[in-house]
Structure formats: structure tokens, C-alpha cells
Design an enzyme around this catalytic site. Sequence first.
Site, PDB file in Angstrom:
ATOM      1  N   THR A 123      -0.797  -3.956  -1.964  1.00 53.75           N
ATOM      2  CA  THR A 123      -1.120  -4.815  -3.103  1.00 53.75           C
ATOM      3  C   THR A 123      -0.849  -3.998  -4.354  1.00 53.75           C
ATOM      4  OG1 THR A 123      -2.824  -5.926  -1.842  1.00 53.75           O
ATOM      5  CG2 THR A 123      -2.992  -6.089  -4.222  1.00 53.75           C
ATOM      6  N   VAL A 124      -0.248  -4.631  -5.348  1.00 52.89           N
ATOM      7  CA  VAL A 124       0.065  -3.918  -6.589  1.00 52.89           C
ATOM      8  C   VAL A 124      -0.807  -4.481  -7.697  1.00 52.89           C
ATOM      9  CG1 VAL A 124       1.894  -3.265  -8.191  1.00 52.89           C
ATOM     10  CG2 VAL A 124       2.439  -3.609  -5.768  1.00 52.89           C
ATOM     11  N   GLY A 171       2.971  -7.127  -1.368  1.00 56.54           N
ATOM     12  CA  GLY A 171       4.084  -6.884  -0.462  1.00 56.54           C
ATOM     13  C   GLY A 171       3.564  -6.904   0.949  1.00 56.54           C
ATOM     14  N   ASP A 204      16.271  -1.428   1.704  1.00 52.37           N
ATOM     15  CA  ASP A 204      15.661  -2.736   1.410  1.00 52.37           C
ATOM     16  C   ASP A 204      16.065  -3.206   0.006  1.00 52.37           C
ATOM     17  OD1 ASP A 204      14.243  -4.994   2.084  1.00 52.37           O
ATOM     18  OD2 ASP A 204      12.263  -4.134   1.688  1.00 52.37           O
TER      19      ASP A 204
HETATM   20  N1  ATP Z   1       5.798  -0.798 -10.853  1.00 52.56           N
HETATM   21  C1  ATP Z   1       5.610  -2.116 -10.823  1.00 52.56           C
HETATM   22  N2  ATP Z   1       5.431  -2.810 -11.972  1.00 52.56           N
HETATM   23  C2  ATP Z   1       5.239  -4.161 -11.949  1.00 52.56           C
HETATM   24  N3  ATP Z   1       5.218  -4.898 -10.821  1.00 52.56           N
HETATM   25  C3  ATP Z   1       5.390  -4.256  -9.647  1.00 52.56           C
HETATM   26  C4  ATP Z   1       5.582  -2.841  -9.579  1.00 52.56           C
HETATM   27  N4  ATP Z   1       5.733  -2.483  -8.287  1.00 52.56           N
HETATM   28  C5  ATP Z   1       5.640  -3.627  -7.582  1.00 52.56           C
HETATM   29  N5  ATP Z   1       5.423  -4.691  -8.374  1.00 52.56           N
HETATM   30  C6  ATP Z   1       5.291  -6.102  -7.962  1.00 52.56           C
HETATM   31  O1  ATP Z   1       4.648  -6.159  -6.696  1.00 52.56           O
HETATM   32  C7  ATP Z   1       5.527  -6.748  -5.726  1.00 52.56           C
HETATM   33  C8  ATP Z   1       5.339  -6.039  -4.383  1.00 52.56           C
HETATM   34  O2  ATP Z   1       5.703  -4.684  -4.543  1.00 52.56           O
HETATM   35  P1  ATP Z   1       6.573  -3.924  -3.455  1.00 52.56           P
HETATM   36  O3  ATP Z   1       7.768  -4.748  -3.099  1.00 52.56           O
HETATM   37  O4  ATP Z   1       6.859  -2.553  -3.978  1.00 52.56           O
HETATM   38  O5  ATP Z   1       5.534  -3.876  -2.265  1.00 52.56           O
HETATM   39  P2  ATP Z   1       5.779  -3.692  -0.700  1.00 52.56           P
HETATM   40  O6  ATP Z   1       4.444  -3.712  -0.030  1.00 52.56           O
HETATM   41  O7  ATP Z   1       6.600  -2.470  -0.495  1.00 52.56           O
HETATM   42  O8  ATP Z   1       6.591  -5.012  -0.410  1.00 52.56           O
HETATM   43  P3  ATP Z   1       7.788  -5.387   0.566  1.00 52.56           P
HETATM   44  O9  ATP Z   1       7.240  -6.470   1.399  1.00 52.56           O
HETATM   45  O10 ATP Z   1       8.890  -5.872  -0.372  1.00 52.56           O
HETATM   46  O11 ATP Z   1       8.172  -4.138   1.278  1.00 52.56           O
HETATM   47  C9  ATP Z   1       6.933  -6.588  -6.317  1.00 52.56           C
HETATM   48  O12 ATP Z   1       7.844  -7.561  -5.853  1.00 52.56           O
HETATM   49  C10 ATP Z   1       6.672  -6.705  -7.811  1.00 52.56           C
HETATM   50  O13 ATP Z   1       6.658  -8.059  -8.200  1.00 52.56           O
END
Ligand code: ATP
Length: 358
Positions: free
Chosen positions: A16-17, A12, A130
Site C-alpha cells: 500500500t502506498v 499494488g 514489469d
Molecule cells: N512514489 C510514488 N508517488 C506517488 N504515487 C505512487 C508512488 N509509488 C507508487 N505510487 C502509486 O501506488 C500505486 C502502486 O504502487 P506500486 O506499483 O509501486 O506497488 P506494487 O505493490 O509494487 O504494485 P504492482 O502490483 O504494480 O507490483 C502506483 O501505481 C501509483 O499509483
Amino acid sequence: MEWIRRETIGHGSFSTVSLATTSGSSTRFPALMAVKSSGVVCSAALRNERDVLDDLGECSEIVRCFGEGKTVENGEEIYNLFLEYASGGNLGARIKKSGEALPEYDVRRFTRSIVKGLCHIHANGFSHCDVKLENILVFGDGDAKISDFGLAKRRGEFGEEIRVNIRGTPLYMAPESVNHGEFESPADIWALGCSVVEMSSGKTAWCLEEGITNVMSLMVRIGSGEEVPRIPVGLSEEGKDFVRKCFVKNPAERWTAQMLLDHPFLAVDGDETSSTSTSSGSLRYGEEDEASVSPRDPFDFPDWNSVQSPVNDSVTVGSPVYYSPFSFLVRSPEERISGLVTENAPDWSVSCDWVNVR
Ligand SMILES: Nc1ncnc2c1ncn2[C@@H]1O[C@H](COP(=O)(O)OP(=O)(O)OP(=O)(O)O)[C@@H](O)[C@H]1O
């Protein structure tokens, strides 16, 4: 808790997830989790997410958080948030991959879950800020849950960070967010409408409208006049009506999540699989839809004829631009447009082909 970081499953703007495994001996943490990580120095959004999820408590339509922890990796201090793992990934990626609409049965089912989750969020005094399909996670049993609370905020909260930055993703932004920087629960409902359009057409809302070539023209279209995103003609009448209730321009008149929960589109029907005339998964946008009152381009409004100043045509969707909510508060359209875009202070991050504004 002892845990091991496994492969990366998502990226995101803030984090990183990855997958995370534990020995499985803990009663608090499952053997397999998702861990969302960022450097401690830039972990404000992740900490906000943790706080909001704590306050929201248990809800079966909201991704569960098991806790937080810090690690030191390659000399950097990392903040980690442990979440339940969604093996089906996010809905946006699923639709993008197939390029197809979802069968209406699935659209109804996923929408019902999102609305239930929004009811819980709004009833607890928060707005998500969001809502988009990338933030709807699918689980092995087919359940969908709302995730990514990094931008969520309490009702009426208007902190310093929010004051200077628009939050959310432009494609899903509500008119009041574009015009007045308002990000309350009705803005989540507008974004829900965009999500239903996307699920039921396979295309993002606004994407087929003529004349939208960059973020600025998108903002103008959202913020001006009576136009709303085109509603897929193949959607059932109930579905079309549901989306229209989300796309009421005046946030005070827009339906709430609680009202939408009782909408016939979300009614639980024992014979749901056969209730749709459109379950082939091939719903498409129509040429025209009566719900959409579409000027032919962003400048096709009677009071926009005086716009003479050059609009920065070089700014395309995905380019770094700085967007100030206050530029919409000045009266002259010319000032509004020219104040909208400058390349001096980029504060954007790219999400898919569009731009996230923080
Ligand atoms: N609990 C989860 N289980 C599986 N995949 C996940 C999980 N959480 C996030 N992901 C994957 O990781 C991606 C990025 O996560 P997330 O959107 O929460 O991050 P962010 O840094 O907040 O991003 P953004 O730019 O949308 O704000 C998600 O679109 C999803 O594909």
C-alpha cells in the site's frame, strides 16, 4: 526520523502506498514523501526494490528512494520504503481516466524519459521486468520516472523464485518470456512498445485483437507466429517505426534502449509542439496495419488444427489461474495449451482488468 502516515495514494499487489510527512528538519528526508508499505513477513518484493534502487544509484528518470524503516501498526510489523512523491500519479491511471490517447508530443516526451531510465537500468546489469504505464510516475513538473522495482533482477539471474514463477503483467509480456521464461533487458523493450501503443491510442496493446478473451489466448497470441500488437495508424511514421523496433519477435534482434535513444522519434526538437500531425490527443487504432500479421484467432495457425482437447473456456481474464513457464517447453500444442491452465494452484493477482503473474 519522525514521520506521519497520511492518506493512501495507491495499492499494488505487494504493498500500500501512502503519503508521509516529516517535520522537514531532516536533510536526508523531504517534508513530503510517498511511503510504500507491506507486512514484514511478505516484504521480499519491497526489499528487492530497495536493493535494486540502491544499486542503481541516482538517475533522474528513476524514482528516488530515501531509505527504509519498520513500524508496528495495529500489532503488525510493517516494512516501509520511503520514495519521492509523484504528485501526478501513474500514467496508466491518467490514460484510463480520460479514455483518450495522449498528444504525440507527450508520448515522445514520456517515451524519452522511459528509454533513458531503461538505458540506466540495463547499463547497470538489471532488467525491470514489469514495465507498464502503471509503473511510470508523473511529477509536478511533468517529468516521468520509472518506479516499482519489486520484480527487477540482475542480468542472467534465475533464482528459485523466478524459476517457478513467471513475472510481470501478461499484456506486456514478450514472446521469449511467454515461450522460454526469459526476462532480460529485451523483454523490457517489448513492454516499452506496448506502453507506447497504449499512450498513443488510449487502449492497451492487444485489446482490439479478435479472439483474445482470456489470459491463455493472449499468451498463445504473444508466443506464436509473427503477430505483434496492432500499431495505432494515427501515430507518426517515426512513432510507428519506433514501435516496430520494440516489437521484433526475436529478442536478439530487438533494438536496445541505447539504440532507441538515438531513434528520430525521440529526437529533441525545438519545435516539437508543432512537429506532430496528431497532437489532438485522439489517435486511434486503425482497422488494419501492415506491421501486424494477424491470424483471425489463436488457433488459426496451420499446425494447430490438431488441437482437440477442451480449452478451459471458463477461465477469463482476471480469474485466478496458475501459469507454468515450462508448459511452453513441451512440443505438442495440445499439451502446451492444456498445461497452461489449471485452477489448482492460483498464484495470480489482479492488476486493473488483467492479471499479474508473480
Ligand atoms: N512514489 C510514488 N508517488 C506517488 N504515487 C505512487 C508512488 N509509488 C507508487 N505510487 C502509486 O501506488 C500505486 C502502486 O504502487 P506500486 O506499483 O509501486 O506497488 P506494487 O505493490 O509494487 O504494485 P504492482 O502490483 O504494480 O507490483 C502506483 O501505481 C501509483 O499509483
